[in-house]
Design a protein around this motif. Sequence first.
Motif, PDB file in Angstrom:
ATOM      1  N   GLY A 145       2.193  -2.472   0.602  1.00 50.80           N
ATOM      2  CA  GLY A 145       1.093  -2.063   0.929  1.00 50.80           C
ATOM      3  C   GLY A 145       0.061  -2.450  -0.023  1.00 50.80           C
ATOM      4  N   ASP A 146       0.241  -2.032  -1.268  1.00 56.01           N
ATOM      5  CA  ASP A 146      -0.522  -2.545  -2.064  1.00 56.01           C
ATOM      6  C   ASP A 146      -0.960  -3.838  -2.175  1.00 56.01           C
ATOM      7  OD1 ASP A 146      -0.884   0.047  -2.842  1.00 56.01           O
ATOM      8  OD2 ASP A 146       0.701   0.009  -4.754  1.00 56.01           O
ATOM      9  N   CYS A 147      -0.139  -4.921  -2.278  1.00 56.15           N
ATOM     10  CA  CYS A 147      -0.441  -6.275  -2.191  1.00 56.15           C
ATOM     11  C   CYS A 147      -1.177  -6.638  -1.147  1.00 56.15           C
ATOM     12  CB  CYS A 147       0.972  -6.819  -2.364  1.00 56.15           C
ATOM     13  SG  CYS A 147       1.786  -6.701  -3.762  1.00 56.15           S
ATOM     14  N   TYR A 148      -0.775  -6.204  -0.016  1.00 56.58           N
ATOM     15  CA  TYR A 148      -1.726  -6.246   1.343  1.00 56.58           C
ATOM     16  C   TYR A 148      -2.963  -6.099   1.100  1.00 56.58           C
ATOM     17  CZ  TYR A 148      -3.024  -6.227   6.253  1.00 56.58           C
ATOM     18  OH  TYR A 148      -3.879  -6.794   7.322  1.00 56.58           O
ATOM     19  N   ASP A 149      -3.292  -4.911   0.599  1.00 56.35           N
ATOM     20  CA  ASP A 149      -4.840  -4.275   0.362  1.00 56.35           C
ATOM     21  C   ASP A 149      -5.646  -5.323  -0.395  1.00 56.35           C
ATOM     22  OD1 ASP A 149      -4.309  -2.013   1.796  1.00 56.35           O
ATOM     23  OD2 ASP A 149      -4.020  -1.023   0.201  1.00 56.35           O
ATOM     24  N   GLN A 150      -4.826  -5.789  -1.380  1.00 49.21           N
ATOM     25  CA  GLN A 150      -5.558  -6.812  -2.362  1.00 49.21           C
ATOM     26  C   GLN A 150      -5.822  -8.208  -1.725  1.00 49.21           C
ATOM     27  OE1 GLN A 150      -3.507  -7.229  -6.134  1.00 49.21           O
ATOM     28  NE2 GLN A 150      -2.925  -5.319  -6.059  1.00 49.21           N
ATOM     29  N   GLU A 151      -4.891  -8.647  -1.024  1.00 44.82           N
ATOM     30  CA  GLU A 151      -4.745 -10.130  -0.116  1.00 44.82           C
ATOM     31  C   GLU A 151      -6.037  -9.735   0.916  1.00 44.82           C
ATOM     32  OE1 GLU A 151      -3.944 -12.858  -1.060  1.00 44.82           O
ATOM     33  OE2 GLU A 151      -2.628 -11.943  -2.591  1.00 44.82           O
ATOM     34  N   GLN A 152      -6.326  -8.638   1.572  1.00 48.57           N
ATOM     35  CA  GLN A 152      -7.132  -8.412   2.731  1.00 48.57           C
ATOM     36  C   GLN A 152      -8.636  -8.421   2.165  1.00 48.57           C
ATOM     37  OE1 GLN A 152      -6.211  -8.006   5.898  1.00 48.57           O
ATOM     38  NE2 GLN A 152      -8.294  -7.684   6.699  1.00 48.57           N
TER      39      GLN A 152
END
Length: 600
Positions: free
Chosen positions: A257-264
Motif C-alpha cells: 500500500g505504501d508503494c502504491y501511494d508513492q507511485e500514485q
Amino acid sequence: RELVHSLAASNEQRLFSKLITHGLLKHLWGSFRCMFLIEMGHQIVTNLVISYWIIFSLNTRTPDVVRRGLWGIVASQGVTEVFVFVWTSLRCYSHLGKKKLWIWLNRSFYKLLIGLGTVALAIVTSNTFEPEDGSAIILSWNGLWHWLLLLYDLRAFQWTGKRLLPIMKSVVPIAGMIVIMLFISLGFMHAFWAMDRGNIDELSLFHIIVLLFTGEHFLSEEELENMEGREMIIFLSIAGVFIFLTCTINVFIAVLGDCYDQEQERMICTFLKERARICSGYFLRPKLQVHGFFDSDGFLLPKPWVILSVMVLALYSLLLYMSAEAALSPWLAAFFLAAAVTVMQCLLRDGLTKDWKKSHLWICHEVSIEEEMFLAPDERDLVEHHGHISRIKKYILDQSRGLSMQVRNVAYNVRDFQNQMYMRMEMQRQAIDGLQENLRPSAQEEVMPPAPAHAPDGSQHLRKRQAPASAANLAVNPAAPCCDRCTGCSQCSTKDRSQNCDMESFRSELAGMRKSIDELGPMIREQCERQESLEKTCQDVVDALQRVREAADARKLDEARKLGRRSGGKKVLALPAPDARDGKVSEQEHDGADRPADLT
C-alpha cells in the motif's frame, strides 16, 4: 532518436514535468500509434487462437484449412517478435552504443522470451496444427504470458495506463518483503519435512505452501493422531499460521500500500516515461520508402491501405490452400504473414517520420501554467512521502493552508472594519470641531457686553445682560425687557430666544456624538484583541509546520546520503544538451507561450 532514448532511460522525474517534454511525447505517440495498434491487433488475435486451443480444440473438430490458418497466426506472431527484437538490438548497438544497448536489452528482453516461447509452441504443434497431449506445459506457459503481455501493452493508452501503471510499478519495490516471505516459507517447509522425512515430494511442498497462505491443514485427524511428534506438528502449524499468515502477509500488504501511494503521486511522470520507452523502440524499427500510401502533408491515404490489406489476406489464404492441397510447407504461409505485418510497419515508420529532421514542433500553452504541478508532492514540496505518514503530512499541510487562508480573510475583514471605524471617528471629530467653532462666537457674545446704545430718551446707557428667560416667563410675558435699561423691544427678545434654541440643539448633537464614540471604542478594542489572537495562532501554526518541514528535510538528507554511499559514486544519466544541428529539441518562448522543438 538519442533524445527519446535518453528520456526513456532517465530516472529524473523533473524531466517529464517540462511542457516541451509533454508536447514532444504527445506528438510522437500520435505518430507511432498506428504501428502500435497493428502490433497489438496481431497480439490480440494470437491470444484468441491460444484460448481457442485451450478451451475448444479438444472437443471440436476444426477443418484442416482453418487449423492451418490459426496455426499460421500464432507462428507468424512469434517470428515477428524474434525478428523485431534482433533488428532493434543491432540498430541500438550501431547507432547508440554499447551502454544504451544494455539498457535496451534490460527493458525489452521479455519480448524475446515470449517470441521464442511462441515459436516453440508453433514447432510442437506443426504436425497436427493443434496442441497434442505432450504440449500441455508449453501451451500453459504461452497462455499465461501472452495474456500478461496484452495487459502490459494497455499501459500505452491514457485511460488504462494511468490506472494500471501505479499498480504495476508498486510491485517492483517490494522485493525485500518477497525475500523475507521466501526465507520464512523455507524455514517452515524444512521444519515440516524434518517431522516426516519419508514423504518429501512435490505434493508435500504444495500442502505446506497452502497451509502457510490459507491456514488449511493438510493432515486429517487420524493421520495426526498416528504420527510421531504430534505436539511439534501442532506447534509448527499454529506458529506458521500466526507468523506467516497473520504477521508477514499483513506487513506485506502495508508495504504494498505504501508503494502504491508513492507511485500514485508520480503517475503522470511514469506514464510519460512509459510512452517514451515505447516510442524509442519504434525509432529503431526498419523503414521502407514507397510512394502512394501518404499524401503530401504526411496523412494516411485509406484506399491504398485497404487494397494492401485485402491483397495480404488473399495471398495468405492462397498459401494456406496450397499447403493443404499441394503438400506445401505451412511455415511458408506463416513467414509470409510475419513479413506482411513487418512491411506494413516499415511503411508506417517511413511515412509518419518523413522530414522530421527539417520540421519543428510548436507548443502553445497558457502563460500562467506552472510546470511544477506535474511533479509529485514530494518533488514539489521537498517533503518525502511514505504511505500513511504521507497522508498525515498531506493532511497537516492542507489544514495549515486552509487555516492560513481563513486567518488572512479574517485579518483582512478586521482591518477593513477597523479602517471604517477610524473613518467614522474622524468624521465625528470633524463634526465636533465644526460645532465647537460654531458655538465659540455665541459664547463670546454671551459673555462680552454689547456696544452702548441710545435709549429712547436720547441718553446713552450700557445694556446689562441678564440670564435668559425661562420658557414659563416667556409664555407669561413674551415682551419682557431683556435688561434693566431696555424698555423691552421685540427685536432683543426674538434674538435671545433663537440663540438659546441653537445652543440647546448643539449641546444635544454633541452629546449624541460623544455617546457614539463611547460605543465604538469597545468594539474597536474587541476587534484588535481578535486580530492579535489570530496572529498569534497563525504564528504558532507556522512554527509547527517549520519544525515538521525541518524534520522531513533532515530525514530526506540522511536517506540521500545513505543512497549516495550505496551507489558507490555511480554517475547519473543526464539528458544531452539541445543542439539544433543534430535535430534535437530546441525551445523558444515568445510572449507566452510558443515553443518550437526540432524532432529527429
